[in-house]
Design an enzyme around this catalytic site. Structure first.
Site, short mmCIF file in Angstrom:
data_model
loop_
_atom_site.label_atom_id
_atom_site.label_comp_id
_atom_site.label_asym_id
_atom_site.label_seq_id
_atom_site.Cartn_x
_atom_site.Cartn_y
_atom_site.Cartn_z
N ASP A 211 21.72 -37.93 -13.54
CA ASP A 211 21.85 -39.39 -13.51
C ASP A 211 23.25 -39.82 -13.07
O ASP A 211 23.53 -41.00 -12.98
CB ASP A 211 21.52 -39.98 -14.89
N SER A 233 24.20 -52.80 -11.54
CA SER A 233 23.15 -51.83 -11.28
C SER A 233 22.62 -51.26 -12.59
O SER A 233 23.31 -51.28 -13.62
CB SER A 233 23.66 -50.68 -10.40
N GLN A 285 15.09 -41.20 -7.90
CA GLN A 285 15.40 -42.32 -8.79
C GLN A 285 15.37 -43.62 -8.00
O GLN A 285 15.82 -43.67 -6.85
CB GLN A 285 16.79 -42.16 -9.41
#
Length: 296
Positions: A211, A233, A285
């Site tokens: 991530d 974001s 993602q």
């Protein structure tokens, strides 16, 4: 000071953070990050949820994929409750569904699939990128210290916080240069000290690290950065496929690209290679990314 901890202490702290505590009836508690401030890092919730699911599956069935949806931001002020549902146990595959909650509000849904190890057809059509080795690159912790003063005051804690996972970027990060760049990035990473031999821990650390840097890839063509207050974001969903065994305390190359962004979302992909060129994991993602209107 957190930054005075030894590498071994930082990695032991990461392992302790990611390993959830069982509470019976397939419920687990995820710890709070030591010294955490603000929103919980998405990779932490994914890794804790994966390990919670792994605790309910036979050890001879390692995880081969996970798919997660972020529902709302978590707070680092509270522990996280993980409830695991044993949806399926077949002859070769098992499936688990996990709901992560804080204060009785779901923050993430995760599904993980597990497979009994067995032989099968094999091919690889993914070439190791030709990039400099990690020894030729500056540790990112040193780069972040230099750029911390340029970041928004509320982002400086993130820049200066301890990092049990060392990263070394081939190209500059989106927060380093306001000039538009191709939507591609390459980073080496590994933990700053050895991990236990348990493969589950290495998968959890890879999921945790996957991530990092990924969502920023879709900001590169626009020359914008959250650290400068130009965009906001948040991850929306995240998927990881584990292909082969690896160690997260040895250098891994994270190659990311972003083929599309639009409508307030950015799509990003990642491939993770060992130093000898084996493709050991793939990542995808989509995240919310919005330009912040300049103040007038």
């Amino acid at each position: 000071m957190d930054n005075q901890r030894t590498p071994e202490q930082m990695v032991a702290g990461l392992v302790k953070l990611l390993e959830p505590t069982p509470n019976g009836d397939d419920h687990f508690t995820g710890r709070k990050k030591r010294g955490g401030v603000g929103r919980v890092f998405g990779g932490q919730v994914i890794a804790q949820g994966l390990l919670a699911a792994e605790c309910t599956v036979d050890p001879d069935r390692p995880a081969h994929s996970l798919h997660a949806y972020f529902l709302r931001g978590g707070s680092e002020d509270f522990e996280i409750d993980y409830q695991v549902m044993r949806d399926f146990d077949g002859g070769s595959f098992s499936n688990r569904r996990v709901v992560a909650s804080q204060q009785d509000r779901p923050i993430l849904n995760l599904t993980a699939s597990f497979q009994k190890q067995q032989p099968g057809l094999h091919h690889v059509d993914a070439e190791m990128p030709d990039v400099p080795p990690p020894e030729e690159l500056e540790p990112e912790v040193e780069v972040r210290r230099r750029f911390a003063e340029q970041a928004r005051p509320e982002a400086r804690h993130h820049f200066l916080s301890e990092r049990p996972v060392e990263m070394r970027a081939v190209e500059g990060r989106h927060w380093m240069n306001p000039k538009p760049a191709p939507p591609r990035s390459h980073s080496w990473f590994k933990t700053v000290a050895p991990l236990p031999d348990d493969p589950r821990i290495h998968r959890a650390v890879l999921a945790f690290t996957s991530d990092m840097t990924l969502l920023g890839t879709c900001a590169l063509p626009h020359g914008l950065s959250w650290a400068r207050g130009e965009v906001v974001s948040a991850s929306l969903d995240h998927a990881v496929w584990f292909h082969e065994e690896f160690r997260a305390d040895e250098w891994l190359l994270y190659a990311t690209d972003s083929p599309w962004s639009g409508g307030g979302r950015g799509f990003n992909r990642g491939r993770i290679f060992t130093r000898d060129g084996r493709l050991v994991a793939s990542v995808a993602q989509e995240g919310m990314i919005r330009r912040v209107a300049p103040k007038v």
